[in-house]
Design a protein around this motif. Structure first.
Motif, mmCIF file in Angstrom:
data_model
loop_
_atom_site.group_PDB
_atom_site.id
_atom_site.type_symbol
_atom_site.label_atom_id
_atom_site.label_comp_id
_atom_site.label_asym_id
_atom_site.label_seq_id
_atom_site.Cartn_x
_atom_site.Cartn_y
_atom_site.Cartn_z
ATOM 1 N N TYR A 46 35.756 21.860 46.892
ATOM 2 C CA TYR A 46 36.183 23.208 46.226
ATOM 3 C C TYR A 46 37.363 23.396 46.519
ATOM 4 C CZ TYR A 46 37.494 28.136 45.662
ATOM 5 O OH TYR A 46 38.789 29.221 45.113
ATOM 6 N N PRO A 47 37.530 22.822 48.192
ATOM 7 C CA PRO A 47 39.669 22.960 48.578
ATOM 8 C C PRO A 47 40.376 21.529 48.057
ATOM 9 C CG PRO A 47 38.178 22.442 50.693
ATOM 10 C CD PRO A 47 36.755 22.099 49.104
ATOM 11 N N TYR A 48 39.600 20.852 46.865
ATOM 12 C CA TYR A 48 40.419 19.742 46.276
ATOM 13 C C TYR A 48 40.392 20.583 44.720
ATOM 14 C CZ TYR A 48 40.961 15.745 42.692
ATOM 15 O OH TYR A 48 41.211 14.807 42.145
ATOM 16 N N PHE A 49 39.519 20.885 43.957
ATOM 17 C CA PHE A 49 39.607 21.700 43.356
ATOM 18 C C PHE A 49 40.731 22.644 43.271
ATOM 19 C CE2 PHE A 49 38.407 24.804 39.960
ATOM 20 C CZ PHE A 49 38.017 23.442 38.991
ATOM 21 N N THR B 225 43.154 23.745 45.276
ATOM 22 C CA THR B 225 44.919 22.466 45.383
ATOM 23 C C THR B 225 45.156 21.774 44.506
ATOM 24 O OG1 THR B 225 43.770 20.849 46.823
ATOM 25 C CG2 THR B 225 44.738 22.647 48.342
ATOM 26 N N TYR B 226 44.139 21.041 44.119
ATOM 27 C CA TYR B 226 44.819 20.148 43.208
ATOM 28 C C TYR B 226 44.715 20.283 41.734
ATOM 29 C CZ TYR B 226 45.592 16.951 46.687
ATOM 30 O OH TYR B 226 45.610 16.522 47.999
ATOM 31 N N LYS C 42 48.466 26.468 36.716
ATOM 32 C CA LYS C 42 49.236 28.270 37.042
ATOM 33 C C LYS C 42 50.660 27.447 36.634
ATOM 34 C CE LYS C 42 46.695 29.811 40.777
ATOM 35 N NZ LYS C 42 46.566 30.019 42.013
ATOM 36 N N LYS C 43 51.257 28.519 36.049
ATOM 37 C CA LYS C 43 52.349 28.727 34.783
ATOM 38 C C LYS C 43 53.492 28.829 36.933
ATOM 39 C CE LYS C 43 51.619 29.025 30.700
ATOM 40 N NZ LYS C 43 52.537 29.436 29.366
#
Length: 83
Positions: free
Chosen positions: A57-60, A62-63, A69-70
């Motif tokens: 989840y943290p990888y997903f 942040t990256y 997101k615009k």
């Protein structure tokens, strides 16, 4: 005495499988997987999926989610406004 008989039968089966490897196939085909064994395997898989999701989840977040997101780019200030 029935527990002792069951234990001795198990030992005999193991010994017979070592002497005749083809007997292993016959024993495995005759014993279906019970409901409790399948529930245990399902529980272990559920726990494994939870652990993998917890680490990923943290990888997903942040990256992967950041790239989607615009970002609003602020416009440059044109200077003081005149009336």
């Amino acid at each position: 005495m029935s527990k002792l008989d069951a234990f001795l039968d198990g030992l005999v089966k193991v010994h017979m499988q070592q002497l005749d490897p083809e007997a292993t196939v016959e024993v495995e085909q005759s014993a279906p997987v019970s409901w409790s064994e399948m529930a245990f395997v399902g529980l272990i898989l559920l726990l494994l999926c939870y652990i993998v999701a917890d680490f990923m989840y943290p990888y997903f977040e942040t990256y992967v989610l950041r790239k989607k997101k615009k970002r609003n780019i602020p416009k440059a200030a044109a200077g003081p406004k005149r009336r």
